[in-house]
Design a protein around this motif. Structure first.
Motif, mmCIF file in Angstrom:
data_model
loop_
_atom_site.group_PDB
_atom_site.id
_atom_site.type_symbol
_atom_site.label_atom_id
_atom_site.label_comp_id
_atom_site.label_asym_id
_atom_site.label_seq_id
_atom_site.Cartn_x
_atom_site.Cartn_y
_atom_site.Cartn_z
ATOM 1 N N UNK A 39 50.073 -84.785 107.822
ATOM 2 C CA UNK A 39 48.955 -83.851 107.987
ATOM 3 C C UNK A 39 49.468 -82.450 108.335
ATOM 4 N N UNK A 40 48.705 -81.452 107.899
ATOM 5 C CA UNK A 40 48.957 -80.044 108.214
ATOM 6 C C UNK A 40 47.706 -79.547 108.927
ATOM 7 N N UNK A 41 47.812 -79.362 110.250
ATOM 8 C CA UNK A 41 46.654 -79.146 111.115
ATOM 9 C C UNK A 41 46.758 -77.793 111.814
ATOM 10 N N UNK A 42 45.651 -77.077 111.879
ATOM 11 C CA UNK A 42 45.568 -75.871 112.707
ATOM 12 C C UNK A 42 44.590 -76.124 113.845
ATOM 13 N N UNK A 43 44.892 -75.535 115.003
ATOM 14 C CA UNK A 43 44.019 -75.618 116.174
ATOM 15 C C UNK A 43 43.636 -74.197 116.547
ATOM 16 N N UNK A 44 42.332 -73.905 116.533
ATOM 17 C CA UNK A 44 41.855 -72.542 116.729
ATOM 18 C C UNK A 44 40.811 -72.506 117.848
ATOM 19 N N UNK A 45 40.550 -71.297 118.336
ATOM 20 C CA UNK A 45 39.533 -71.105 119.355
ATOM 21 C C UNK A 45 39.775 -69.810 120.088
ATOM 22 N N UNK A 46 38.771 -69.271 120.748
ATOM 23 C CA UNK A 46 38.929 -68.019 121.491
ATOM 24 C C UNK A 46 39.779 -68.214 122.737
ATOM 25 N N UNK A 47 40.148 -67.118 123.369
ATOM 26 C CA UNK A 47 40.879 -67.191 124.630
ATOM 27 C C UNK A 47 40.076 -68.004 125.635
ATOM 28 N N UNK A 48 40.761 -68.885 126.363
ATOM 29 C CA UNK A 48 40.084 -69.725 127.337
ATOM 30 C C UNK A 48 39.474 -70.983 126.761
ATOM 31 N N UNK A 49 39.699 -71.235 125.478
ATOM 32 C CA UNK A 49 39.090 -72.417 124.844
ATOM 33 C C UNK A 49 39.860 -73.699 125.121
ATOM 34 N N UNK A 50 41.107 -73.572 125.588
ATOM 35 C CA UNK A 50 41.916 -74.757 125.852
ATOM 36 C C UNK A 50 43.089 -74.922 124.913
ATOM 37 N N UNK A 51 43.303 -73.955 124.013
ATOM 38 C CA UNK A 51 44.396 -74.076 123.046
ATOM 39 C C UNK A 51 45.758 -74.193 123.733
ATOM 40 N N UNK A 52 46.021 -73.339 124.718
ATOM 41 C CA UNK A 52 47.328 -73.357 125.374
ATOM 42 C C UNK A 52 47.550 -74.667 126.123
ATOM 43 N N UNK A 53 46.498 -75.155 126.767
ATOM 44 C CA UNK A 53 46.604 -76.440 127.459
ATOM 45 C C UNK A 53 46.856 -77.554 126.453
ATOM 46 N N UNK A 54 46.145 -77.512 125.333
ATOM 47 C CA UNK A 54 46.350 -78.496 124.279
ATOM 48 C C UNK A 54 47.788 -78.454 123.780
ATOM 49 N N UNK A 55 48.325 -77.247 123.602
ATOM 50 C CA UNK A 55 49.701 -77.097 123.141
ATOM 51 C C UNK A 55 50.676 -77.767 124.108
ATOM 52 N N UNK A 56 50.477 -77.542 125.397
ATOM 53 C CA UNK A 56 51.362 -78.155 126.386
ATOM 54 C C UNK A 56 51.334 -79.665 126.345
ATOM 55 N N UNK A 57 50.168 -80.233 126.093
ATOM 56 C CA UNK A 57 50.043 -81.686 126.017
ATOM 57 C C UNK A 57 50.622 -82.220 124.711
ATOM 58 N N UNK A 58 50.330 -81.556 123.594
ATOM 59 C CA UNK A 58 50.863 -81.990 122.306
ATOM 60 C C UNK A 58 52.391 -81.947 122.301
ATOM 61 N N UNK A 59 52.947 -80.960 123.004
ATOM 62 C CA UNK A 59 54.393 -80.813 123.038
ATOM 63 C C UNK A 59 55.076 -81.611 124.126
ATOM 64 N N UNK A 60 54.328 -82.445 124.832
ATOM 65 C CA UNK A 60 54.876 -83.261 125.931
ATOM 66 C C UNK A 60 55.481 -82.386 127.025
ATOM 67 N N UNK A 61 54.958 -81.171 127.148
ATOM 68 C CA UNK A 61 55.401 -80.272 128.212
ATOM 69 C C UNK A 61 54.605 -80.493 129.486
ATOM 70 N N UNK A 62 53.459 -81.141 129.357
ATOM 71 C CA UNK A 62 52.560 -81.382 130.480
ATOM 72 C C UNK A 62 51.920 -82.753 130.281
ATOM 73 N N UNK A 63 51.302 -83.276 131.322
ATOM 74 C CA UNK A 63 50.581 -84.550 131.225
ATOM 75 C C UNK A 63 49.132 -84.319 131.638
ATOM 76 N N UNK A 64 48.204 -85.128 131.121
ATOM 77 C CA UNK A 64 46.793 -84.929 131.441
ATOM 78 C C UNK A 64 46.436 -85.424 132.831
ATOM 79 N N UNK A 65 45.333 -84.922 133.340
ATOM 80 C CA UNK A 65 44.794 -85.426 134.602
ATOM 81 C C UNK A 65 44.224 -86.820 134.409
#
Length: 226
Positions: A31-57
């Motif tokens: 798959x070739x996927x894009x993730x979009x949204x305005x500032x504060x939408x959660x994109x950066x948090x999503x990136x950290x989780x997708x990249x295994x840089x962070x773990x969810x609550x």
């Protein structure tokens, strides 16, 4: 990669802020996927989780069949190193190393002999069309060429998931289009490509667009197969 009912909060009590709220997402190889949204939408948090840089609550994350949610930092780092390649908006190249040397840095501490590291680096540079520039340092390369070196560095480990964070944000229109074409061609039956972006043109180039707002996925659109 699969996120199941994932939430990520910051703070406690009345000060709790939901960066992500009960997000579920499954991305398959090819798959070739894009993730979009305005500032504060959660994109950066999503990136950290997708990249295994962070773990969810709460919720779980599975990468290539392995649940990583309960793993420690060292174990998550090992999973990340085996399966995920990163390309960022800023190139993060080492100034005194040539293009091949910069790509080789991703192979350090992996048990390869120097000659094998160099061969793999040159192969990755060939994939992005930069083999003739292998002996050039970053200052001798254009912005588009530097981003392609960064892309080769992400590819050289043969990742199952290629993750881009605004990978065309520092490029002009022509170079951005070239890099996007490379991304599209780098997905394979064994590899997924996921780009986090605010650029509508980049988002439209993907086959699947995930739209986020206020920490939630509000749309999941796929291009019609012609």
């Amino acid at each position: 990669m699969e996120l199941a009912n994932v939430s990520r909060t910051y703070g406690q009590g009345e000060a709790t802020v939901f960066a992500l709220r009960n997000v579920s997402l499954r991305v398959l190889s090819g798959e070739f996927v894009s993730i979009v949204g305005p500032s504060g939408s959660g994109k950066s948090t999503m990136l950290g989780l997708l990249g295994c840089l962070d773990v969810p609550t709460s919720g779980t994350i599975t990468v290539c069949g392995k649940e990583i949610t309960a793993l420690g930092d060292a174990e998550r780092t090992a999973v990340r190193g085996r399966t995920i390649g990163f390309v960022f908006q800023q190139f993060h190249l080492i100034p005194h190393l040539d293009a091949a040397g910069n790509v080789e840095t991703a192979l350090l501490y992996r048990g390869y002999k120097p000659a094998e590291r160099r061969d793999r680096a040159l192969t990755a540079l060939q994939q992005v069309g930069l083999l003739p520039r292998a002996d050039h340092r970053p200052v001798q390369l254009s912005g588009g060429e530097q981003q392609r070196v960064a892309l080769a560095r992400a590819l050289v480990t043969e990742p199952r998931i290629l993750l881009g964070d605004e990978p065309t944000g520092a490029l002009d229109t022509k170079n951005a289009a070239m890099v996007m074409e490379l991304f599209a061609n780098l997905r394979s039956p064994e590899r997924a490509v996921i780009l986090v972006t605010h650029d509508p043109g980049v988002a439209a180039a993907a086959d699947r667009k995930i739209s986020m707002l206020d920490g939630e996925i509000v749309a999941d659109e796929r291009k019609a197969v012609v």
